[in-house]
Each structure stands twice: as structure tokens, then as C-alpha cells.
Design a protein around this motif. Structure first.
Motif, mmCIF file in Angstrom:
data_model
loop_
_atom_site.group_PDB
_atom_site.id
_atom_site.type_symbol
_atom_site.label_atom_id
_atom_site.label_comp_id
_atom_site.label_asym_id
_atom_site.label_seq_id
_atom_site.Cartn_x
_atom_site.Cartn_y
_atom_site.Cartn_z
ATOM 1 N N GLY A 152 0.825 -1.212 0.000
ATOM 2 C CA GLY A 152 0.000 0.000 0.000
ATOM 3 C C GLY A 152 0.847 1.245 0.000
ATOM 4 O O GLY A 152 0.596 2.217 -0.740
ATOM 5 N N GLN A 153 1.910 1.268 0.810
ATOM 6 C CA GLN A 153 2.815 2.413 0.868
ATOM 7 C C GLN A 153 3.549 2.589 -0.460
ATOM 8 O O GLN A 153 3.714 3.721 -0.941
ATOM 9 N N VAL A 154 4.010 1.456 -1.037
ATOM 10 C CA VAL A 154 4.726 1.514 -2.315
ATOM 11 C C VAL A 154 3.814 2.061 -3.404
ATOM 12 O O VAL A 154 4.225 2.899 -4.239
ATOM 13 N N GLU A 155 2.567 1.630 -3.409
ATOM 14 C CA GLU A 155 1.629 2.060 -4.440
ATOM 15 C C GLU A 155 1.361 3.560 -4.349
ATOM 16 O O GLU A 155 1.341 4.282 -5.374
ATOM 17 N N ARG A 156 1.205 4.081 -3.139
ATOM 18 C CA ARG A 156 0.960 5.515 -2.975
ATOM 19 C C ARG A 156 2.194 6.333 -3.352
ATOM 20 O O ARG A 156 2.103 7.386 -4.007
ATOM 21 N N GLN A 157 3.378 5.852 -2.951
ATOM 22 C CA GLN A 157 4.616 6.566 -3.252
ATOM 23 C C GLN A 157 4.859 6.624 -4.752
ATOM 24 O O GLN A 157 5.279 7.672 -5.284
ATOM 25 N N SER A 158 4.613 5.527 -5.406
ATOM 26 C CA SER A 158 4.833 5.494 -6.840
ATOM 27 C C SER A 158 3.884 6.432 -7.569
ATOM 28 O O SER A 158 4.269 7.116 -8.539
ATOM 29 N N ALA A 159 2.620 6.491 -7.089
ATOM 30 C CA ALA A 159 1.647 7.373 -7.736
ATOM 31 C C ALA A 159 1.942 8.836 -7.456
ATOM 32 O O ALA A 159 1.857 9.697 -8.365
ATOM 33 N N ASP A 160 2.328 9.194 -6.219
ATOM 34 C CA ASP A 160 2.575 10.576 -5.857
ATOM 35 C C ASP A 160 3.851 11.123 -6.494
ATOM 36 O O ASP A 160 3.891 12.269 -6.973
ATOM 37 N N GLN A 161 4.933 10.320 -6.481
ATOM 38 C CA GLN A 161 6.231 10.782 -6.960
ATOM 39 C C GLN A 161 6.491 10.373 -8.412
ATOM 40 O O GLN A 161 7.557 10.697 -8.940
ATOM 41 N N LYS A 162 5.531 9.719 -9.000
ATOM 42 C CA LYS A 162 5.737 9.204 -10.361
ATOM 43 C C LYS A 162 7.042 8.390 -10.406
ATOM 44 O O LYS A 162 7.895 8.554 -11.275
ATOM 45 N N LEU A 163 7.129 7.504 -9.451
ATOM 46 C CA LEU A 163 8.363 6.723 -9.252
ATOM 47 C C LEU A 163 8.307 5.425 -10.048
ATOM 48 O O LEU A 163 7.325 4.688 -10.008
ATOM 49 N N THR A 164 9.409 5.187 -10.738
ATOM 50 C CA THR A 164 9.581 3.911 -11.435
ATOM 51 C C THR A 164 10.813 3.221 -10.861
ATOM 52 O O THR A 164 11.908 3.814 -10.809
ATOM 53 N N LEU A 165 10.627 2.004 -10.442
ATOM 54 C CA LEU A 165 11.726 1.228 -9.861
ATOM 55 C C LEU A 165 11.989 0.010 -10.745
ATOM 56 O O LEU A 165 11.071 -0.759 -11.055
ATOM 57 N N THR A 166 13.249 -0.148 -11.103
ATOM 58 C CA THR A 166 13.665 -1.320 -11.897
ATOM 59 C C THR A 166 14.735 -2.075 -11.108
ATOM 60 O O THR A 166 15.762 -1.496 -10.723
ATOM 61 N N THR A 167 14.461 -3.339 -10.870
ATOM 62 C CA THR A 167 15.370 -4.164 -10.052
ATOM 63 C C THR A 167 15.939 -5.291 -10.904
ATOM 64 O O THR A 167 15.206 -5.977 -11.631
ATOM 65 N N GLN A 168 17.225 -5.491 -10.768
ATOM 66 C CA GLN A 168 17.905 -6.566 -11.499
ATOM 67 C C GLN A 168 18.866 -7.284 -10.557
ATOM 68 O O GLN A 168 19.639 -6.649 -9.838
ATOM 69 N N VAL A 169 18.802 -8.606 -10.570
ATOM 70 C CA VAL A 169 19.731 -9.420 -9.767
ATOM 71 C C VAL A 169 21.056 -9.506 -10.514
ATOM 72 O O VAL A 169 21.115 -9.971 -11.657
ATOM 73 N N VAL A 170 22.122 -9.061 -9.871
ATOM 74 C CA VAL A 170 23.438 -9.109 -10.509
ATOM 75 C C VAL A 170 24.244 -10.326 -10.066
ATOM 76 O O VAL A 170 25.156 -10.764 -10.771
ATOM 77 N N ARG A 171 23.913 -10.850 -8.917
ATOM 78 C CA ARG A 171 24.605 -12.060 -8.442
ATOM 79 C C ARG A 171 23.738 -12.756 -7.411
ATOM 80 O O ARG A 171 23.138 -12.111 -6.557
ATOM 81 N N ALA A 172 23.717 -14.065 -7.505
ATOM 82 C CA ALA A 172 22.961 -14.863 -6.527
ATOM 83 C C ALA A 172 23.748 -16.138 -6.239
ATOM 84 O O ALA A 172 24.192 -16.823 -7.166
ATOM 85 N N GLY A 173 23.904 -16.416 -4.969
ATOM 86 C CA GLY A 173 24.622 -17.620 -4.567
ATOM 87 C C GLY A 173 23.772 -18.473 -3.641
ATOM 88 O O GLY A 173 23.137 -17.956 -2.715
ATOM 89 N N VAL A 174 23.761 -19.749 -3.908
ATOM 90 C CA VAL A 174 22.991 -20.676 -3.084
ATOM 91 C C VAL A 174 23.872 -21.123 -1.929
ATOM 92 O O VAL A 174 24.923 -21.743 -2.132
ATOM 93 N N ILE A 175 23.434 -20.813 -0.707
ATOM 94 C CA ILE A 175 24.195 -21.195 0.476
ATOM 95 C C ILE A 175 23.918 -22.645 0.853
ATOM 96 O O ILE A 175 24.837 -23.409 1.155
#
Length: 225
Positions: A152-175
Motif C-alpha cells: 500500500g505504501q509503495v503504491e501511494r509513493q509510486s503514484a505521488d512521486q511518479k516513481l519507477t523502480l527497476t530491479t535486477q539481480v546481478v549475483r545470486a549464490g545458493v548457500i
């Protein structure tokens, strides 16, 4: 003198038949002699010595046999010890971690988790519903509850600030990886874009717990590092 000389031939003739044996009698006596004569094998004692004692090298002949028995026992003991040690190593946590032995399973969980994080943490002013729907597919348990509480907070922030977030995994290790659960350490690059401002880039490190459900890995725990 004449009488003594003349009697001698008669005496010789009278005693001659008793001293000479015929051919049949001589043959019988010879055969009896051969049968009664002991052979070399009858006279020789079993031990090889005339007095029946063992030869001096008998103890030396017993040593190879004793050494063979000891060697066989040593091999049996060594084999049993190796088997026990192998079973102990087979049952240790290290060998139970498929991340160390199963490259295909490791790649699969890494791909599923990386794809899930990219979907739920990438959104824009007009696409928050898409991220929310993705969360219902790839998250479960506590991770889904945490995401729903923050969405809910993310949705309001994105609408108010016209925020676009792009996430990409650069490295992942299985422990750690088992047949149904996995723990991973994941490094993310996140790009924030706000209307009228320059894009900024941030990095994040997450500790992820995932479980296998219906042939697909779903994230059940998310922790920041």
C-alpha cells in the motif's frame, strides 16, 4: 687209512640231497624273502627324521601361513573401518547440501528466485498492480505477508512521486539447498527514476529463503543484510 678214504664219497652222496633245493623250492624261498624285506618307505619315519622329530626348518614353514592369516584379518578390519567412515561422511550436512553437488538444481533455484525478485521489485506509476499480481505467484508465507503490508505504501509513493523502480539481480549464490528448501544470498541493482529528476542507482543485499511448491521455487523469507 684205506677204509676212511673209501667211506668219504658215500657220506657225501648221502648228505648231498638234503643240502640242495630244487628249482620250485628255491623260487618260493626267494619270493618269501622279497616280501618280508622292508622297503625304504617302511623304515623312514613320517617326520623325515630317524628319531621321529620334526625337521629344524618346520617353524620357518609355519611363518608364511601365520602371516597370511594376520594379513587377511588386517584387511577385514581396514575394510570395515573404511565402510563406517564412508557412511559417516555420506550422512554429514556437507554432503546433504545439493548446492555442492547438483549444478542443475542449483541453477534452477537461482533462476526462479532471481526472476521472482525482479518481478515484485520492479514497478511504475501505472504498473503497481502487475507487481502485486506477480507477488501472489512467486511469494508465499511470511514473505508474501511482508510484501502485502508494504505494498500500500509503495503504491501511494509510486503514484505521488511518479516513481519507477527497476530491479535486477546481478549475483545470486545458493548457500544451502535440499530437495525442498534453499537459502540464498542475492545482490541487487535498483534504478530509481522520478519524473523531472535524474535516475539514481542503489544496491541491495538480501538473504532469501525459498521452498519448492508444485515444481516451482517460491520465496518464503526476505531479509536485508
Amino acid at each position: 687209512m684205506a677204509t676212511a678214504t673209501g667211506a668219504a664219497p658215500e657220506a657225501a652222496e648221502a648228505t648231498a640231497p638234503t643240502g640242495e633245493a630244487g628249482p620250485a623250492e628255491a623260487s618260493t624261498e626267494a619270493e618269501g624273502t622279497r616280501e618280508e624285506r622292508p622297503g625304504p618307505a617302511d623304515d623312514a619315519p613320517e617326520s623325515g627324521h630317524p628319531d621321529g622329530s620334526e625337521p629344524d626348518d618346520a617353524p620357518h614353514r609355519r611363518w608364511p601361513r601365520a602371516l597370511g592369516v594376520l594379513l587377511a584379518l588386517a584387511l577385514l578390519v581396514t575394510g570395515a573401518a573404511l565402510y563406517i567412515e564412508g557412511r559417516r561422511l555420506h550422512d554429514t550436512p556437507a554432503t546433504a547440501n545439493l548446492a555442492l553437488t547438483d549444478t542443475e538444481a542449483t541453477a534452477r533455484v537461482t533462476g526462479d528466485v532471481s526472476n521472482a525478485l525482479g518481478r515484485v521489485f520492479s514497478y511504475g506509476p501505472d504498473s503497481t498492480a502487475v507487481a502485486n499480481a506477480a507477488a501472489a505467484e512467486v511469494l508465499a508465507g511470511k514473505a508474501l505477508q511482508q510484501y502485502a503490508a508494504l505494498f500500500g505504501q509503495v503504491e501511494r509513493q509510486s503514484a505521488d512521486q511518479k516513481l519507477t523502480l527497476t530491479t535486477q539481480v546481478v549475483r545470486a549464490g545458493v548457500i544451502r539447498l535440499t530437495g525442498s528448501s534453499a537459502r540464498l544470498l542475492v545482490f541487487l541493482d535498483q534504478v530509481y527514476e522520478r519524473r523531472g529528476r535524474a535516475a539514481t542507482t542503489a544496491t541491495a543485499q538480501l538473504a532469501i529463503t525459498a521452498e519448492l511448491h508444485d515444481g516451482r521455487w517460491r520465496i518464503v523469507g526476505i531479509g536485508a543484510l
